[in-house]
Design a protein around this motif. Sequence first.
Motif, PDB file in Angstrom:
ATOM      1  N   GLN A  64       0.853  -1.187   0.000  1.00 35.35           N
ATOM      2  CA  GLN A  64       0.000   0.000   0.000  1.00 35.35           C
ATOM      3  C   GLN A  64       0.886   1.233   0.000  1.00 35.35           C
ATOM      4  OE1 GLN A  64      -2.267  -0.688   3.594  1.00 35.35           O
ATOM      5  NE2 GLN A  64      -0.994   0.706   4.767  1.00 35.35           N
ATOM      6  N   LEU A  65       0.389   2.329  -0.527  1.00 30.56           N
ATOM      7  CA  LEU A  65       1.133   3.576  -0.550  1.00 30.56           C
ATOM      8  C   LEU A  65       0.926   4.314   0.765  1.00 30.56           C
ATOM      9  CD1 LEU A  65       0.272   4.903  -4.137  1.00 30.56           C
ATOM     10  CD2 LEU A  65       2.326   3.669  -3.414  1.00 30.56           C
ATOM     11  N   PRO A  66       1.971   4.888   1.330  1.00 31.93           N
ATOM     12  CA  PRO A  66       1.795   5.686   2.546  1.00 31.93           C
ATOM     13  C   PRO A  66       1.058   6.981   2.226  1.00 31.93           C
ATOM     14  CG  PRO A  66       4.037   5.915   1.729  1.00 31.93           C
ATOM     15  CD  PRO A  66       3.372   4.880   0.862  1.00 31.93           C
ATOM     16  N   ARG A  67       0.021   7.265   2.986  1.00 31.69           N
ATOM     17  CA  ARG A  67      -0.796   8.459   2.745  1.00 31.69           C
ATOM     18  C   ARG A  67      -1.010   9.203   4.050  1.00 31.69           C
ATOM     19  NH1 ARG A  67      -3.401   8.326  -2.245  1.00 31.69           N
ATOM     20  NH2 ARG A  67      -3.280   6.324  -3.343  1.00 31.69           N
ATOM     21  N   ASN A  68      -1.292  10.495   3.922  1.00 34.87           N
ATOM     22  CA  ASN A  68      -1.650  11.266   5.108  1.00 34.87           C
ATOM     23  C   ASN A  68      -3.158  11.185   5.338  1.00 34.87           C
ATOM     24  OD1 ASN A  68      -2.883  13.027   3.288  1.00 34.87           O
ATOM     25  ND2 ASN A  68      -1.264  14.559   3.400  1.00 34.87           N
ATOM     26  N   GLU A  69      -3.638  11.921   6.339  1.00 36.95           N
ATOM     27  CA  GLU A  69      -5.062  11.873   6.691  1.00 36.95           C
ATOM     28  C   GLU A  69      -5.958  12.262   5.535  1.00 36.95           C
ATOM     29  OE1 GLU A  69      -7.132  11.517   9.494  1.00 36.95           O
ATOM     30  OE2 GLU A  69      -5.591  10.496  10.630  1.00 36.95           O
ATOM     31  N   GLY A  70      -5.483  13.168   4.675  1.00 35.61           N
ATOM     32  CA  GLY A  70      -6.304  13.633   3.566  1.00 35.61           C
ATOM     33  C   GLY A  70      -6.230  12.776   2.320  1.00 35.61           C
ATOM     34  N   GLY A  71      -5.458  11.682   2.360  1.00 36.18           N
ATOM     35  CA  GLY A  71      -5.384  10.781   1.224  1.00 36.18           C
ATOM     36  C   GLY A  71      -4.244  11.067   0.259  1.00 36.18           C
ATOM     37  N   LYS A  72      -3.388  12.043   0.564  1.00 36.30           N
ATOM     38  CA  LYS A  72      -2.278  12.369  -0.336  1.00 36.30           C
ATOM     39  C   LYS A  72      -1.112  11.424  -0.075  1.00 36.30           C
ATOM     40  CE  LYS A  72      -3.448  17.277  -0.752  1.00 36.30           C
ATOM     41  NZ  LYS A  72      -3.008  18.663  -0.532  1.00 36.30           N
ATOM     42  N   VAL A  73      -0.458  11.004  -1.156  1.00 34.44           N
ATOM     43  CA  VAL A  73       0.682  10.100  -1.056  1.00 34.44           C
ATOM     44  C   VAL A  73       1.889  10.844  -0.480  1.00 34.44           C
ATOM     45  CG1 VAL A  73       2.275   8.644  -2.348  1.00 34.44           C
ATOM     46  CG2 VAL A  73      -0.142   8.699  -2.970  1.00 34.44           C
ATOM     47  N   LEU A  74       2.575  10.216   0.459  1.00 34.09           N
ATOM     48  CA  LEU A  74       3.765  10.799   1.073  1.00 34.09           C
ATOM     49  C   LEU A  74       4.979  10.400   0.242  1.00 34.09           C
ATOM     50  CD1 LEU A  74       2.834  10.020   4.791  1.00 34.09           C
ATOM     51  CD2 LEU A  74       2.554  12.182   3.565  1.00 34.09           C
ATOM     52  N   LYS A  75       5.261  11.172  -0.785  1.00 34.94           N
ATOM     53  CA  LYS A  75       6.288  10.793  -1.749  1.00 34.94           C
ATOM     54  C   LYS A  75       7.693  10.837  -1.164  1.00 34.94           C
ATOM     55  CE  LYS A  75       3.969  11.565  -6.150  1.00 34.94           C
ATOM     56  NZ  LYS A  75       4.095  12.109  -7.519  1.00 34.94           N
ATOM     57  N   ARG A  76       7.916  11.693  -0.184  1.00 29.26           N
ATOM     58  CA  ARG A  76       9.258  11.739   0.394  1.00 29.26           C
ATOM     59  C   ARG A  76       9.616  10.405   1.044  1.00 29.26           C
ATOM     60  NH1 ARG A  76       9.911  16.847   4.137  1.00 29.26           N
ATOM     61  NH2 ARG A  76       7.858  16.163   4.846  1.00 29.26           N
ATOM     62  N   GLN A  77       8.629   9.763   1.661  1.00 27.32           N
ATOM     63  CA  GLN A  77       8.881   8.447   2.244  1.00 27.32           C
ATOM     64  C   GLN A  77       9.214   7.422   1.164  1.00 27.32           C
ATOM     65  OE1 GLN A  77       5.892   7.018   4.937  1.00 27.32           O
ATOM     66  NE2 GLN A  77       5.772   8.934   6.088  1.00 27.32           N
ATOM     67  N   LEU A  78       8.520   7.497   0.040  1.00 34.89           N
ATOM     68  CA  LEU A  78       8.762   6.538  -1.039  1.00 34.89           C
ATOM     69  C   LEU A  78      10.133   6.746  -1.671  1.00 34.89           C
ATOM     70  CD1 LEU A  78       5.271   6.488  -2.790  1.00 34.89           C
ATOM     71  CD2 LEU A  78       6.234   4.798  -1.239  1.00 34.89           C
ATOM     72  N   ALA A  79      10.507   7.998  -1.899  1.00 34.63           N
ATOM     73  CA  ALA A  79      11.812   8.267  -2.490  1.00 34.63           C
ATOM     74  C   ALA A  79      12.935   7.721  -1.609  1.00 34.63           C
ATOM     75  CB  ALA A  79      11.984   9.763  -2.728  1.00 34.63           C
ATOM     76  N   ALA A  80      12.756   7.820  -0.302  1.00 35.04           N
ATOM     77  CA  ALA A  80      13.787   7.340   0.621  1.00 35.04           C
ATOM     78  C   ALA A  80      13.963   5.826   0.531  1.00 35.04           C
ATOM     79  CB  ALA A  80      13.432   7.749   2.044  1.00 35.04           C
ATOM     80  N   ARG A  81      12.910   5.101   0.140  1.00 31.35           N
ATOM     81  CA  ARG A  81      13.016   3.649   0.044  1.00 31.35           C
ATOM     82  C   ARG A  81      14.023   3.210  -1.014  1.00 31.35           C
ATOM     83  NH1 ARG A  81       9.064   0.798   2.613  1.00 31.35           N
ATOM     84  NH2 ARG A  81      10.607  -0.840   2.318  1.00 31.35           N
ATOM     85  N   PHE A  82      14.228   4.031  -2.030  1.00 33.05           N
ATOM     86  CA  PHE A  82      15.158   3.666  -3.090  1.00 33.05           C
ATOM     87  C   PHE A  82      16.607   3.881  -2.692  1.00 33.05           C
ATOM     88  CE2 PHE A  82      11.194   4.162  -5.377  1.00 33.05           C
ATOM     89  CZ  PHE A  82      11.240   3.111  -6.280  1.00 33.05           C
ATOM     90  N   ASP A  83      16.833   4.518  -1.547  1.00 37.45           N
ATOM     91  CA  ASP A  83      18.199   4.664  -1.058  1.00 37.45           C
ATOM     92  C   ASP A  83      18.723   3.379  -0.457  1.00 37.45           C
ATOM     93  OD1 ASP A  83      18.130   7.297  -1.807  1.00 37.45           O
ATOM     94  OD2 ASP A  83      17.484   8.018   0.163  1.00 37.45           O
ATOM     95  N   ASP A  84      17.816   2.435  -0.181  1.00 35.00           N
ATOM     96  CA  ASP A  84      18.184   1.163   0.438  1.00 35.00           C
ATOM     97  C   ASP A  84      18.586   0.176  -0.663  1.00 35.00           C
ATOM     98  OD1 ASP A  84      18.465  -1.152   1.810  1.00 35.00           O
ATOM     99  OD2 ASP A  84      16.493  -1.126   2.747  1.00 35.00           O
TER     100      ASP A  84
END
Length: 524
Positions: A504-524
């Motif tokens: 699942q995509l990480p989202r905030n309360e309003g339903g927006k995707v938290l892209k900064r969290q996703l971008a950080a995953r590619f550093d691994d």
Amino acid sequence: MTAPTDAPVPVPPVARTVPELLAWRVAVHPQQVALRVHGVAELTFAEWWEAAGAVAGALRRRGVGPGDRVGLVFGARDWIGYAVAYCGVLRAGAVAVPLSDRSAPTQLGYALDHCRATAVVHGQTPAPTGLPSWPVTLLRGEDDTGPDHPVRPDDLAQILYTSGTTGRPKGVKASHANLTVGAPRHPRRLPLAHSQRFLHAFPIGTNAGQTMLFNALTARPTALTLPGFTPARFARLIAAEGTGTVFLVPSIAIELLDSGALDGRDLGGVHLVGSTAAALPPAVATRLAAAFPAATVVNYYTSTEAAPAQTTMIFDPARREAVGRPVGGDLRIADPQGQPLPTGEVGEVWLRSPHPRSYHRDASATRATFRDGWVRMGDVGRLDADGYLYLTDRHQDVIKSGAFKISSLEVEAALHEHPGIAEAAVVAVAHPVLGSVVAAVLVARPTTADTDLALPAARSCDTDLTLPAVRSCDTDLTLPAVRSFLAGRLADHQLPARLLLVRQLPRNEGGKVLKRQLAARFDD
């Protein structure tokens, strides 16, 4: 408060306060149910006025004065208590600060400290703060109301905190006039009159949630929400007799469509499906139009800073990527200095509305975002010859790869065309030569109930995120297969260079995707 049936229809002033707006609805529709939480409780306009008056009186007796900030910490089951507390705070002359009880204690603490709140009113769950805090049930149970504190349309009414997707949440100030501008002045002009009920599942503490609160104040039908969203429960309420309007965010739309909860239901009574909070991918809008054959599918584009100015777009297959033309304000595309650009040129999107908002205790951000009634939306886009807005991307999400600037929204729209992809988010990842390249994060569409299906390690789903038992990953979503699918839809430089499958995509309360969290995953 009631109004005789033969009394003349009261005509409110053009500029109103929120309590004046509620008083007008009481005068014309005292016994109509304004708000209902499915299976929990309901509230008529007369009850809303009486309970809000009790809260106002109780707050005054506890020392809350004009201009004081009062945090309102409520959850989905407490929408009625929230509505009462919100209007009660304003009737006391104070300023409402809507917050969700799902926020972390540090998030609540930051907002309450930043707005310099003096007290908190909460729902069923006590707020973890060091401030004086009272449950709304206690306050509305006190009978001694007293007179309302006089407020003016230009007085501050609320401070609503942004989602913080690009940094620290900002407190957006709105006056009474900003919140009531455009509200109907005659009972025959109430919006959404085609419905007996309008349905939503938006959380308290978001701009979309505030829009639903004011729809409850101004619209002809009853506002209907539910204490917790599930596709099956939401679908049953959609198909129930009298539900003529449904409001969604794209993530809820995708979950509803993919869950099968709408299958076999008679949805002919729904005449309007509205989507807000994030860009609605054209492929999802097409599926909504097919699922609701009698409905108009509308995409609303605005922000916490720009509301109530917005653009609206009735889904049009000939303009699948457009997000509409302005309603209740003006729209322009400008260069970095804020100067208007000609039709067709790409630049920064600005919206303007009467009674503009501003940031609380952030003068530099206010100067950068608000200018002579105009609001910089943080998006890049263009206007066509007919005045329709096309978004290129969020300003910070544009991917600069070599000599190209790539729209993540355009790549996401193409990914949503894939029959095996339920959700998609596109981010930039570093590249030693090009600077950045496109990376896609995908959620596979449910295909089987077999949760024992094994995946090769290189293509495995992100096991750090929970997965309902009915889902498994689509093993056809390999990087070569996805690039092959997109080859006829996108240019070579727009094709993803890296791919991550998640549950699942990480989202905030309003339903927006938290892209900064996703971008950080590619550093691994």
